[in-house]
Design a protein around this motif. Sequence first.
Motif, PDB file in Angstrom:
ATOM      1  N   VAL A   1      -0.225  57.672  12.242  1.00 44.04           N
ATOM      2  CA  VAL A   1      -0.721  57.268  13.546  1.00 44.04           C
ATOM      3  C   VAL A   1      -1.238  55.843  13.474  1.00 44.04           C
ATOM      4  N   SER A   2      -1.893  55.469  12.400  1.00 43.32           N
ATOM      5  CA  SER A   2      -2.397  54.109  12.278  1.00 43.32           C
ATOM      6  C   SER A   2      -1.261  53.115  12.146  1.00 43.32           C
ATOM      7  N   ILE A   3      -0.169  53.495  11.509  1.00 44.04           N
ATOM      8  CA  ILE A   3       0.990  52.600  11.393  1.00 44.04           C
ATOM      9  C   ILE A   3       1.631  52.415  12.781  1.00 44.04           C
ATOM     10  N   ILE A   4       1.746  53.486  13.523  1.00 42.02           N
ATOM     11  CA  ILE A   4       2.323  53.410  14.868  1.00 42.02           C
ATOM     12  C   ILE A   4       1.432  52.549  15.765  1.00 42.02           C
ATOM     13  N   HIS A   5       0.131  52.739  15.637  1.00 40.80           N
ATOM     14  CA  HIS A   5      -0.785  51.939  16.434  1.00 40.80           C
ATOM     15  C   HIS A   5      -0.705  50.459  16.050  1.00 40.80           C
ATOM     16  N   ALA A   6      -0.609  50.186  14.782  1.00 39.37           N
ATOM     17  CA  ALA A   6      -0.522  48.794  14.318  1.00 39.37           C
ATOM     18  C   ALA A   6       0.780  48.159  14.792  1.00 39.37           C
ATOM     19  N   LEU A   7       1.878  48.898  14.728  1.00 34.80           N
ATOM     20  CA  LEU A   7       3.168  48.378  15.181  1.00 34.80           C
ATOM     21  C   LEU A   7       3.147  48.138  16.688  1.00 34.80           C
ATOM     22  N   ALA A   8       2.583  49.055  17.460  1.00 37.98           N
ATOM     23  CA  ALA A   8       2.490  48.881  18.912  1.00 37.98           C
ATOM     24  C   ALA A   8       1.600  47.684  19.259  1.00 37.98           C
ATOM     25  N   HIS A   9       0.502  47.532  18.536  1.00 37.14           N
ATOM     26  CA  HIS A   9      -0.388  46.396  18.772  1.00 37.14           C
ATOM     27  C   HIS A   9       0.315  45.080  18.465  1.00 37.14           C
ATOM     28  N   TRP A  10       1.086  45.047  17.395  1.00 40.15           N
ATOM     29  CA  TRP A  10       1.822  43.827  17.031  1.00 40.15           C
ATOM     30  C   TRP A  10       2.889  43.494  18.082  1.00 40.15           C
ATOM     31  N   ILE A  11       3.653  44.508  18.547  1.00 42.61           N
ATOM     32  CA  ILE A  11       4.701  44.290  19.555  1.00 42.61           C
ATOM     33  C   ILE A  11       4.091  43.817  20.852  1.00 42.61           C
ATOM     34  N   LEU A  12       2.999  44.427  21.274  1.00 45.09           N
ATOM     35  CA  LEU A  12       2.325  43.973  22.489  1.00 45.09           C
ATOM     36  C   LEU A  12       1.796  42.552  22.326  1.00 45.09           C
ATOM     37  N   GLY A  13       1.337  42.213  21.155  1.00 47.12           N
ATOM     38  CA  GLY A  13       0.845  40.855  20.919  1.00 47.12           C
ATOM     39  C   GLY A  13       1.955  39.824  21.005  1.00 47.12           C
ATOM     40  N   VAL A  14       3.147  40.221  20.612  1.00 48.37           N
ATOM     41  CA  VAL A  14       4.278  39.277  20.659  1.00 48.37           C
ATOM     42  C   VAL A  14       4.808  39.130  22.081  1.00 48.37           C
ATOM     43  N   PHE A  15       4.947  40.235  22.808  1.00 46.39           N
ATOM     44  CA  PHE A  15       5.602  40.199  24.118  1.00 46.39           C
ATOM     45  C   PHE A  15       4.642  40.157  25.307  1.00 46.39           C
ATOM     46  N   ARG A  16       3.356  40.197  25.086  1.00 44.24           N
ATOM     47  CA  ARG A  16       2.379  40.135  26.169  1.00 44.24           C
ATOM     48  C   ARG A  16       2.299  38.701  26.693  1.00 44.24           C
TER      49      ARG A  16
END
Length: 120
Positions: A3-18
């Motif tokens: 779950v922490s890996i999924i959260h970290a990946l989602a946070h990184w993707i949102l940081g790139v495309f936000r």
Amino acid sequence: MTVSIIHALAHWILGVFRPGTGRRRAGTHPAAAAPARVRERRPGPAVVPLPVPRSPYGLPVLLDGARTAPIRPYVLAAERAEQERERERARQTRRRVALVLAADFGVDLDLHVVGAERAA
């Protein structure tokens, strides 16, 4: 752990495309505009102003309705062309009748030609 890996990946993707927050532009100031150079005016030819456009509806003289055409010129041209076609059809019909009379019955309709009586 997953779950922490999924959260970290989602946070990184949102940081790139936000969309950007605008923090990088906060401290910058617009550059000062360069002063415009003043050009010298050389004496040239005199400029004649154009006449002021006027509407025909604002003229003090009234238009005479008897002297103006109540119909469009293209309509008159079409009527004249049709009359000319009718005249040409009538001439062609008279020519055909004369040709039939001359060929079948020996009647000569060209009496207005000098000497036509002797030739026929």
